[in-house]
Structure formats: structure tokens, C-alpha cells
Design an enzyme around this catalytic site. Structure first.
Site, short mmCIF file in Angstrom:
data_model
loop_
_atom_site.label_atom_id
_atom_site.label_comp_id
_atom_site.label_asym_id
_atom_site.label_seq_id
_atom_site.Cartn_x
_atom_site.Cartn_y
_atom_site.Cartn_z
N LYS A 83 0.83 -1.62 0.24
CA LYS A 83 -0.58 0.01 0.27
C LYS A 83 0.98 1.49 -0.11
O LYS A 83 1.69 1.71 0.64
CB LYS A 83 -0.51 0.25 1.09
CG LYS A 83 -2.38 1.16 1.05
CD LYS A 83 -3.53 0.27 2.49
CE LYS A 83 -3.99 1.09 2.28
NZ LYS A 83 -5.11 1.20 4.03
C1 E4P Z 1 -8.72 2.19 4.03
O1 E4P Z 1 -7.58 1.18 3.18
C2 E4P Z 1 -7.84 2.41 5.20
O2 E4P Z 1 -7.88 1.14 5.79
C3 E4P Z 1 -9.70 2.74 5.90
O3 E4P Z 1 -11.04 2.47 4.56
C4 E4P Z 1 -9.48 4.02 6.25
O4 E4P Z 1 -10.72 4.24 7.32
P1 E4P Z 1 -11.04 6.02 8.31
O5 E4P Z 1 -11.19 6.68 6.77
O6 E4P Z 1 -12.12 5.08 8.54
O7 E4P Z 1 -9.38 5.79 8.78
#
Ligand code: E4P
Length: 218
Positions: A83
Site C-alpha cells: 500500500k
Molecule cells: C483504507 O484502506 C483505510 O485503511 C481506511 O478505510 C481508512 O478509513 P477511516 O477514514 O475510517 O480511517
């Protein structure tokens, strides 16, 4: 639509994987911090539980560091998806890793232009954050529609739209109506998809009637 779960809690992942509905997992540095565990241990454990893509995020912000970290992360298991943040260095690293056959997830996407760049960089997944856009008064789901429309125009763009920052079941339904490829859901949102009061009421009524028959199926 594929369902990923957005957590680094391996107990949650084990429980949800048993449902047979889990296609992958996403983590981020905040979720790893919340787990209180070392990233390499957690990612290895998750990869052993779920055979689908498991996103593990780099912490470096410049290209060379990202590639060094990606080499460590992708050595953990074949299903590690590296990522990367949606920055010039992140997209450069994405292109390098994609050319080497490594799955990538470009994260922190907040515009259609950014998503187009991620697709051109060969990302396996791009993660638009719908909840965080809603939080600042923009419609996160409009971004999903725009990205899907753009990607549909070009057969060469193979990147899957991974709807992230999902906060409630309506996000999931709207994303599915638009044809998004993947949604990554916090465990509580994934569990909430099962619920309907008429299901509970109907089951209670069927079981009460069944008990009156005195029968047993086995
Ligand atoms: C996606 O890969 C992120 O880890 C995640 O969906 C972020 O979500 P949040 O905005 O609730 O922290």
C-alpha cells in the site's frame, strides 16, 4: 463486489474469515498502531488466515525508502499487497512494483484525477476514502461514480476501485449500485450488513412454531 475487512485485529479477521465472505484485508499505520503489535508479525498472521490480497502500507515517504520497505513487506507472503500513498514518490514506486508483478494499493485518494494517475501507474487497487470526504461536506460516493466512469472509458486501465473509509451500510449499497469492484469495511459495518429486524422477528416466529411440532430434523 469483493469485501475486504479494514482492520489489523487478527481475532476479528479469523472470526470474519469463517463466514466465507471475506475476499481480502486492508491495514494502515493507524490500524497497526491500534493492534499494539509489530507490523511484520501482524501481516504474516493475516496472510496465513486470508488467502486474498492483504494490504500492508509503507511508512517511507520517498521512493528509495518505499521500495526498500516494499521488498520487506512483499517477502512476507505472496498475497501481500503493498500500500502506497498517492504522492509522486508513491506512484513512482507503484509503477516499479507493478512492473515487477507485485500487487499494489494506492491509498489516500480524494479526487478522480488522483485515481487516474494511480491507474496509469499500474495500481492493482486505488482506494478513494468516501467517509473522510463526507466528513468535510463533499459527497464521497460522487467520487466513486466519477472514477468508475473514467475507468470504464479505457480498456487499458485495469485498476480496481477499492471503496475505503466506509462508515455504514449505505456506503456499501451505494458503492455496489455503482459497480465498485471492492469495499473495505470495518468489522462492525461488515457485521451490520446481516441485520434486519424482520429477519430476527421472522426467525423467532418460525422457531416458536417449530417447537410446537415436537419434531427434530436429525
Ligand atoms: C483504507 O484502506 C483505510 O485503511 C481506511 O478505510 C481508512 O478509513 P477511516 O477514514 O475510517 O480511517
Amino acid at each position: 463486489m469483493k469485501f475486504f475487512v479494514d482492520t489489523a485485529d487478527t481475532a476479528e479477521i479469523t472470526a470474519l474469515a469463517a463466514s466465507g465472505l471475506l475476499d481480502g484485508v486492508t491495514t494502515n499505520p493507524s490500524l497497526i498502531a491500534k493492534s499494539g503489535r509489530k507490523i511484520l508479525d501482524v501481516i504474516a498472521e493475516i496472510c496465513a488466515i486470508v488467502p486474498g490480497p492483504v494490504s500492508a502500507e509503507v511508512a517511507a515517504t520517498e521512493y528509495d525508502g518505499m521500495i526498500r520497505e516494499a521488498n520487506v513487506l512483499r517477502a512476507i507472503a505472496k498475497n501481500v499487497t503493498v500500500k502506497l500513498p498517492l504522492t509522486p514518490d508513491g506512484l513512482r514506486a507503484c509503477r516499479t512494483l507493478a512492473d515487477q508483478g507485485t500487487m499494489t494499493n494506492v491509498t489516500l485518494c480524494f479526487s478522480a484525477a488522483q485515481a487516474l494517475l494511480a491507474a496509469k501507474a499500474g495500481a492493482t487497487f486505488v482506494s478513494p476514502f468516501v467517509g473522510r470526504l463526507d466528513d468535510i461536506g463533499q459527497n464521497g460516493m460522487d467520487l466513486i461514480a466519477d472514477i468508475l466512469q473514467i475507468f470504464d472509458n479505457y480498456d487499458a486501465l485495469k485498476t480496481e476501485v477499492l471503496v475505503a473509509s466506509v462508515r455504514h451500510p449505505i456506503h456499501v449499497i451505494e458503492a455496489a449500485k455503482l459497480g465498485a469492484h471492492v469495499a473495505t469495511l470495518p468489522p462492525a459495518v461488515l457485521r451490520s450488513l446481516y441485520s434486519h429486524p424482520l429477519t430476527d422477528k421472522g426467525l423467532a416466529s418460525f422457531l416458536a412454531d417449530w417447537a410446537k411440532t415436537g419434531q427434530s430434523i436429525t
